[in-house]
Each structure stands twice: as structure tokens, then as C-alpha cells.
Write a protein that holds these residues in place. Structure first.
Motif, mmCIF file in Angstrom:
data_model
loop_
_atom_site.group_PDB
_atom_site.id
_atom_site.type_symbol
_atom_site.label_atom_id
_atom_site.label_comp_id
_atom_site.label_asym_id
_atom_site.label_seq_id
_atom_site.Cartn_x
_atom_site.Cartn_y
_atom_site.Cartn_z
ATOM 1 N N ALA A 1 -8.864 -2.467 5.546
ATOM 2 C CA ALA A 1 -9.341 -3.060 4.955
ATOM 3 C C ALA A 1 -9.130 -4.712 4.720
ATOM 4 C CB ALA A 1 -7.794 -2.472 3.488
ATOM 5 N N SER B 1 -18.595 3.546 -2.525
ATOM 6 C CA SER B 1 -18.438 4.322 -0.836
ATOM 7 C C SER B 1 -19.484 4.474 -0.647
ATOM 8 C CB SER B 1 -17.411 5.496 -1.360
ATOM 9 O OG SER B 1 -16.330 6.225 -1.597
ATOM 10 N N VAL C 1 -14.085 -2.862 0.996
ATOM 11 C CA VAL C 1 -12.278 -2.097 1.013
ATOM 12 C C VAL C 1 -13.806 -1.441 2.205
ATOM 13 C CG1 VAL C 1 -11.618 -3.306 -0.552
ATOM 14 C CG2 VAL C 1 -13.071 -0.486 -0.966
ATOM 15 N N GLU D 1 -11.614 3.811 0.173
ATOM 16 C CA GLU D 1 -10.408 3.284 -0.148
ATOM 17 C C GLU D 1 -10.975 2.954 -1.587
ATOM 18 O OE1 GLU D 1 -7.605 3.693 0.812
ATOM 19 O OE2 GLU D 1 -8.535 4.852 2.688
ATOM 20 N N THR E 1 -7.191 3.324 -3.681
ATOM 21 C CA THR E 1 -6.190 2.446 -3.295
ATOM 22 C C THR E 1 -6.467 1.558 -4.265
ATOM 23 O OG1 THR E 1 -5.400 4.176 -2.038
ATOM 24 C CG2 THR E 1 -4.199 1.875 -1.775
ATOM 25 N N SER E 2 -7.399 0.805 -3.820
ATOM 26 C CA SER E 2 -7.740 -0.600 -3.993
ATOM 27 C C SER E 2 -7.963 -1.382 -4.672
ATOM 28 C CB SER E 2 -9.786 -0.942 -3.535
ATOM 29 O OG SER E 2 -9.000 -0.817 -1.692
ATOM 30 N N TYR F 1 -12.870 12.492 -2.800
ATOM 31 C CA TYR F 1 -12.661 11.620 -1.576
ATOM 32 C C TYR F 1 -11.105 11.217 -1.851
ATOM 33 C CZ TYR F 1 -17.107 10.065 -0.163
ATOM 34 O OH TYR F 1 -18.523 10.389 0.041
ATOM 35 N N HIS F 2 -9.869 11.617 -2.711
ATOM 36 C CA HIS F 2 -8.916 11.100 -3.255
ATOM 37 C C HIS F 2 -7.816 12.520 -2.975
ATOM 38 C CE1 HIS F 2 -10.795 8.202 -4.787
ATOM 39 N NE2 HIS F 2 -11.209 8.331 -5.668
ATOM 40 N N LYS G 1 -4.508 11.932 -1.457
ATOM 41 C CA LYS G 1 -3.211 11.927 -2.150
ATOM 42 C C LYS G 1 -2.946 13.370 -3.388
ATOM 43 C CE LYS G 1 -5.448 7.349 -2.097
ATOM 44 N NZ LYS G 1 -4.537 6.615 -1.182
#
Length: 368
Positions: A17, A40, A78, A82, A85-86, A101-102, A105
Motif C-alpha cells: 500500500a 479491487s 491501494v 485493501e 481499510t483505505s 473481501y473483508h 475482519k
């Protein structure tokens, strides 16, 4: 588009990143703003990528230039995976990706993209727009400082590309497969070694033998990325993603700072793209599938019944685990999703499935 163009444009997806301090700053002048949308998707990828670009442009049109959005493909600002988060940290104002994709988390994120043996595209829209799904998505997003909403759908996906035919559940043991979200965790339960890769890195891993199989989207995208060159067995149905929603994700502080009319413009543009992208995939997938089979000698195969049932049991086990996970938001989202699936399934069975079954019967009807 040629496969090499996609690979070249997407190779940055796995790069480290870029520090937020080095990002281009959004323009703000005379009550006009420029936001950055990270994504993405490989650069120029039809459907997912071009749909995100279309969303960015549409926001500018609907706001008469008061809010313009500059689109960045995977890796340009990025890494591909990510986006959440970004955006949550403010490195970009908004993004376009898939909630699953998360999943690392919180598995609750996956319920807003796709659940294996879950809901179709029309059922997902019903849940999110009219069944309380959006409110739960907002509640989950608050924990990550983001606001999310539907902004695309690929419709029913394919089951994936396999180097060797799958004839029984045992053939999945030890197989290395690229598959994200809860679908990946389902595959792990039947012995598959799951590999996480962004779209732009799939082909070279399949070509090198680093993976034995992959799912991506469906004929429209899979043809353009050239998977048929290294794997000829193309399986259906897409049990892992029956109606995957794509998301527009916005930094919550930035969202709340917007006046109501600009919020409405983003919401309207996202809802419009949710419809347009699904229409695009439905229109383009049939000719792409014909090209794969007739021009590239792809073997179209149906997943064996015992494999389907084993995968269904594996997904069911995951749902039970999520409902008793001890994680309040995960239990809440999973419970609501499953309740709505149970509620809507009888109607889907006699409406969509009932009609489609009737359409296959033997009767005279012109083809053109």
C-alpha cells in the motif's frame, strides 16, 4: 480486450500500500470537490471495472460537477484487497469492491455480497432495500468508519475453472483453489486448500500450477481473462455466489459532511449501477459462453450431485457456526439473512423457478 492488457494493468494489485500522505489530494474549490474512488478491479476489466468507472462518472453528472470522482483501478493507489481499510482510514474518499473481501475482519461482511446456497440477485435486492439489510450494513459499517450501499451485481456466477474433472467429493481433497469469502471457507470444509488472490493475479497462478482451480465471475469476465487457455473444465452452477452484490463504500466522515442532495446523488448513481451492471452481465454472458464452448473447446460441466450436497452441508455448518459465534453483529446479520432467505424462498420457487422450469417444457415457440 486482450488478456495481457488486463494482467499488465492489474499486476500492481498485490503491491504494498502507498502511504496515505503521498496520495493525490482531493480538489476543493468554489464549492466543488473531487473525490478518489479506489477499487479491487483490474484496469479496464469489463463489467466490474467499467461499471465502477461508470458509477464515478455518473456521480459527476448528477451533481453537475459539484462532486466529481476520479477512478483508480486496483494497485494504482491501494492494493486490490485493501479498499475498505483505505477508505475507512481516509486515504481515499470512496471505493468499489465486494464486501466479502473483508471477511477476515468479520465474516458478517460476506453476507452483503454472497453466501453459498444463499440468495439470488433479486432476493438480495429485496433483502437490502426492503428487508432490513441496508440498516444492518450501516450498523456493521459504523465499526469501520464507512457507509456502504449496493452498486452492482454480476448475477449467478459459474462454479469455476478446474484443470481436471471433478467426479466426486474426494476429487476436491488437496485441490488448491482461488475462491474468496464464505465460499472459500465452505471449500476448506471439504478439503480444498484455499488461496486468496485479486483478479489480476489469477491467470499467472493458474498457468504456473500454483493453483489447480479458480472461480472468478462468469463467461463475460472469464473469457477476457483467458482462463480457458490453461483450464478446460468449466463448472456450473455457481453455488458459492448465486447473486453477488458489489458495493460502493464511502468514508463515513466524508459522507456525513455532504449536503443531502449530494448524498442523494451518490445513492441514486449507486442504485442505477446496481441495475445496469446486472443487465450488462445478463446480456454479455450468453455470447461469451458460446465463444468459450464453440471457439475455445471449453468443456461445460455440471457439478455432480454428491458434490453439491456435500458443499451444501458444509455451508450449512458455517451458518450454524456464525449464528452461535459470540460476535453480536455477526449473529445478528447471519440470523436476519437466513430468516429472509426462508421467508422469500417459497415465492421464488413458484415465481422465478416455476416459470423457468415451465419454459423448458416441450412446446412450439419461435426462436427468432
Amino acid at each position: 480486450m486482450e488478456r495481457r492488457k488486463f494482467i499488465r494493468g492489474a499486476a500492481l494489485g498485490g503491491a504494498a500500500a502507498t502511504a496515505a500522505s503521498t496520495f493525490p489530494k482531493p480538489a476543493i474549490s468554489q464549492n466543488r470537490m473531487e473525490w478518489r474512488m479506489v477499487s479491487s478491479w483490474p484496469k479496464g476489466l469489463p463489467g466490474l471495472g467499467t461499471g465502477a468507472e461508470r458509477l464515478a462518472a455518473r456521480i459527476g453528472e448528477l451533481t453537475d460537477g459539484r462532486l466529481t470522482v476520479k477512478y483508480y483501478a486496483a494497485g494504482e493507489l491501494v492494493p486490490a484487497l485493501e479498499v475498505l481499510t483505505s477508505v475507512g482510514e481516509g486515504a481515499a474518499e470512496m471505493g468499489h469492491d465486494a464486501s466479502y473481501y473483508h471477511i477476515a475482519k468479520n465474516p458478517a461482511w460476506a453476507f452483503f455480497t454472497a453466501v453459498p446456497f444463499g440468495m439470488t440477485a433479486s432476493e438480495m435486492n429485496a433483502w437490502i432495500y426492503f428487508g432490513g439489510g441496508q440498516e444492518l450494513w450501516d450498523e456493521l459499517g459504523e465499526q469501520f468508519n464507512v457507509k456502504c450501499m449496493p452498486a452492482g451485481n454480476t448475477g449467478d456466477q459459474m462454479g469455476g475453472w478446474f484443470r481436471e474433472p471433478i467426479q466426486a467429493v474426494g476429487d476436491l481433497q488437496g485441490l488448491k483453489m482461488r475462491i474468496p469469502g464464505i465460499g472459500g471457507r465452505m471449500m476448506e470444509k471439504v478439503g480444498v486448500t484455499v488461496v486468496t488472490l485479486p483478479g489480476g493475479e489469477i491467470f499467472q497462478n493458474l498457468q504456473s500450477g500454483a493453483i489447480d482451480a479458480t472461480e472468478w465471475v462468469g463467461p463475460y469476465n472469464d473469457l477476457s481473462l483467458g482462463f480457458y487457455q490453461v483450464a478446460k473444465n468449466y463448472y456450473w452452477p455457481g453455488l458459492h455466489e448465486p447473486g453477488p452484490v458489489l458495493e460502493c463504500v464511502i468514508n463515513k466522515d466524508k459522507w456525513e459532511s455532504l449536503p443531502n442532495d449530494l448524498q442523494l446523488a451518490i445513492t441514486t448513481a449507486s442504485a442505477e449501477e446496481n441495475v445496469r451492471m446486472l443487465a450488462e452481465y445478463n446480456a454479455r454472458s450468453a455470447p461469451a459462453l458460446r465463444s468459450l464452448v464453440e471457439e475455445h473447446q471449453v468443456q461445460l460441466r455440471q457439478m455432480p450431485r454428491d458434490v453439491i450436497e456435500a458443499l451444501g452441508n458444509a455451508s450449512g455448518e458455517l451458518m450454524e457456526e456464525y449464528q452461535s459465534s459470540g460476535d453480536a453483529i455477526l449473529e445478528k446479520v447471519a440470523g436476519a439473512f437466513l430468516s429472509f432467505r426462508t421467508e422469500i424462498s417459497p415465492w421464488t420457487r413458484i415465481s422465478e423457478w416455476g416459470y423457468l422450469s415451465a419454459r423448458q417444457l416441450n412446446y412450439n415457440f419461435p426462436k427468432s
